[in-house]
Write an enzyme that holds these catalytic residues in place. Structure first.
Site, PDB file in Angstrom:
ATOM      1  N   GLY A 189       2.527   5.828  -3.028  1.00 54.53           N
ATOM      2  CA  GLY A 189       3.585   6.689  -3.557  1.00 54.53           C
ATOM      3  C   GLY A 189       3.443   6.909  -5.048  1.00 54.53           C
TER       4      GLY A 189
ATOM      5  N   TRP B 199       0.835  -1.214   0.000  1.00 53.01           N
ATOM      6  CA  TRP B 199       0.000   0.000   0.000  1.00 53.01           C
ATOM      7  C   TRP B 199       0.856   1.245   0.000  1.00 53.01           C
ATOM      8  CZ3 TRP B 199      -3.943  -1.896  -1.895  1.00 53.01           C
ATOM      9  CH2 TRP B 199      -4.507  -3.089  -1.434  1.00 53.01           C
ATOM     10  N   ASP B 200       1.994   1.197   0.689  1.00 54.22           N
ATOM     11  CA  ASP B 200       2.912   2.337   0.666  1.00 54.22           C
ATOM     12  C   ASP B 200       3.390   2.620  -0.761  1.00 54.22           C
ATOM     13  OD1 ASP B 200       3.029   3.123   3.347  1.00 54.22           O
ATOM     14  OD2 ASP B 200       4.582   1.668   3.830  1.00 54.22           O
ATOM     15  N   PHE B 201       3.873   1.586  -1.417  1.00 54.80           N
ATOM     16  CA  PHE B 201       4.388   1.796  -2.771  1.00 54.80           C
ATOM     17  C   PHE B 201       3.289   2.269  -3.729  1.00 54.80           C
ATOM     18  CE2 PHE B 201       8.074  -1.195  -1.870  1.00 54.80           C
ATOM     19  CZ  PHE B 201       9.032  -0.204  -1.978  1.00 54.80           C
TER      20      PHE B 201
END
Lengths: 409, 409
Positions: free
Chosen positions: A171, A166-168
């Site tokens: 981003g 989810w972070d990637f």
């Protein structure tokens, strides 16, 4: 045909973000040629020492997530520092005035502050929940139900995956948002105030797979399937030499290839009437996945990985070997066409790392090292804000800015 | 301040892609206001029937991954159909001439074919490996080592995660690539031939986390940690009512909050000298993660989820509850500020789905249904290629194009 691999050359972005989501989005833009100035507090952000670390204690995490950026440190929690940050984020010009952050609370800049300096700022604010309530990859992943579906079938508890997916994705969505807002500014002259929550990215994605619709129609979540692929045939098999391969048959052609490679075409042809199945369809391959797996398993168990791979490739089966990250890194480093290379990273030394994945005209780029914390403080502040050496000296003395760091020993 | 949430309005993109990666990238652009024309074979692509499916057999997967697009069908494997596709992909105008595909082999359009029609085409080609060798999310995930690190500590085999994270990240990277190429075209007048491999996206990401550098320095991959967070403190706890929560302490503030909420401040203060530890540091919390987990577990086991949540929120602990997708969907549907809503999807009926996660000025968008296969064939071909009703009729009769489908009963 020209082959410039820096389509965003000239673009200037100020990033004030920590951990994975915001910094990975800024790095994606830097890898496309934008100048991305990462702003940190003088002592570094909460992510500056994160694991994994090199033998000398320097963070491999931070230096891999900030490649190709410039680093400026400002104590933006003070009024004077906040003024510097606002001025940087609203620097003039059609290719500037772009601010990406994940700063929560009073220290965070508001769109209105930026809009008071130029009429068309672009602000992408990354946060946990849309309400501003904190969340991280691990918590939103639990909240949308992915760990509940992940893991061995006989395991009673949810299984977290280790990839901060989810972070990637957040981003890269932020990077898309920046460029979409820039397109809009070029068309209309208007700025954009964009917010992007990790939890929205996760909800959007599970919705996009049809999982929310499926659960509402079924009245419950989907059960764990182990390593089986939902709705089709795909599972892992062990080989004679203790390796393991992931094998799939998503299309009729891939199914035929798998039967051909393993010599099971006639077996499955004979089984179809017994099970009232048409194994050319994904739904029947999915229904009979355990049977298919049991029939194919001995073929893999009797062969080493090398032979398995040769036979599967020959028949054009869709498959891949399981590796650990060490084997993955070592293989990629040995491949001159790979995006993985070893660079000389200031503060660390030789470091295996990766370039961006977008290949312009097929070309790979060379990864650019990360800056040392504060390496560009004076250069950027003098260029963008016109500060004199004397003014910068006073700011250093007051602890308002820092860097560049002393040379490494 | 104006609040248009369609920054890409006017942009025209032709997409010829199946499964998750390419279509999710096209959908991201559609959700930002671009017109995205998805082109399929007349019978639909290999993904048109994919699971999960609605009770009537219609794919929830396809209709959630193609929301807000237009659908045109062309048999582009024939010379005449290929000519139609090339003409669509190179339609004139500064906001057209953008082509996103994942078509492999002879059917795939080459950049040179597009560049013969207009000087500045943008082509983003999504593939498995950079060599063109097929790969899917499941195989590249195995190849870069993520399943090797995922799963319970006592599990001997790699664990696949169910989220097609590489597909989604590749899709959003493709969207970023389209907009970066558009920016470049606006600046230089030049087109772009971009290729993007799932395996490169995966290698880039594990590289960006420092995992490749870590493995090379350690000489081996990282061991499985179960649900523990690497390099810090984060793990799941069961509650008295059979629920489970993910709890993290990444920063000193979050660690203090967790100790406060659970009444363990003095316990850990007394333990620090025993273990020669400073628990305000992530590295020591990581080293002592099993001890911390054992000390905190009874506090959670004695309380129901509601009380746990209230106490943790009160102390500002970073946490989230585990849910299944049914609970996630139901909660989101009940929240009027959520991006999840129920729409009336042609071919399916009421369907829970999600809008895009980028909120312009805080606003959520309403999700736009997916088209029926071929719904826009005649409208788009007549508008963009100037085909007359008679010409279109002949193409329908020849099976070169299809749709719109007959009305649903």
């Amino acid at each position: 045909m020209s082959t410039p691999d820096t389509p965003l050359a000239g673009l200037r972005i100020v990033e004030c973000a920590t951990f994975v989501a915001g910094p990975s989005g800024g790095m994606a833009l830097a890898q496309l040629g934008a100048e991305v100035v990462r702003v940190d507090l003088p002592q570094g952000g909460g992510d500056h020492q994160r694991w994994p670390v090199a033998p000398n204690g320097t963070s491999l995490y931070w230096h891999n997530l900030n490649k190709g950026k410039r680093s400026v440190t400002i104590d933006y929690r003070t009024p004077q520092g906040r003024e510097l940050l606002v001025a940087l984020a609203t620097a003039p010009g059609p290719n500037a005035g772009i601010y990406l952050d994940n700063v929560a609370g009073r220290s965070g800049l508001r769109y209105e502050e930026l809009a008071a300096r130029r009429p068309d700022p672009i602000h992408v604010h990354v946060q946990g929940h849309p309400s501003g309530k904190p969340a991280v990859d691990y918590t939103v992943n639990a909240e949308v139900g992915v760990p509940d579906m992940t893991g061995p079938r006989d395991h009673s508890a949810p299984v977290n995956h280790v990839l901060p997916a989810w972070d990637f994705l957040t981003g890269m969505t932020a990077a898309t948002g920046v460029l979409a807002a820039l397109h809009r500014r070029a068309s209309t002259g208007e700025g954009s105030a964009i917010s992007l929550a990790l939890s929205d990215v996760a909800l959007a994605s599970v919705g996009n797979l049809g999982w929310l619709a499926e659960a509402r129609l079924a009245g419950e979540g989907r059960a764990r399937l182990g390593n089986h692929t939902f709705g089709s045939f795909g599972v892992d098999f062990p080989t004679a030499d203790g390796r393991r391969v992931m094998v799939l048959a998503l299309t009729p052609g891939q199914w035929n290839a798998l039967c051909t490679a393993t010599g099971t075409t006639e077996v499955f042809a004979a089984l179809e009437p017994v099970f009232d199945a048409d194994l050319s369809t994904e739904s029947d391959r999915y229904r009979l996945r355990d049977t298919i797996e049991a029939i194919l398993r001995p073929w893999f168990e009797r062969r080493n990985l090398t032979e398995v791979g040769e036979r599967l490739d020959q028949a054009r089966v869709l498959w891949g070997p399981y590796r650990d990250t060490h084997e993955a890194a070592t293989r990629a480093l040995a491949d001159p066409s790979s995006i993985v290379t070893e660079i000389d990273q200031p503060g660390i030394g030789p470091m295996a790392t990766s370039a961006g994945p977008l290949r312009w005209s097929g070309d790979t780029q060379a990864p650019v090292p990360a800056p040392l914390l504060g390496a560009d403080t004076d250069a950027v502040l003098s260029r963008d804000l016109g500060l004199s050496p004397a003014e910068l000296g006073k700011m250093h003395d007051a602890g308002l800015v820092s860097g560049p760091p002393a040379p490494q020993h």
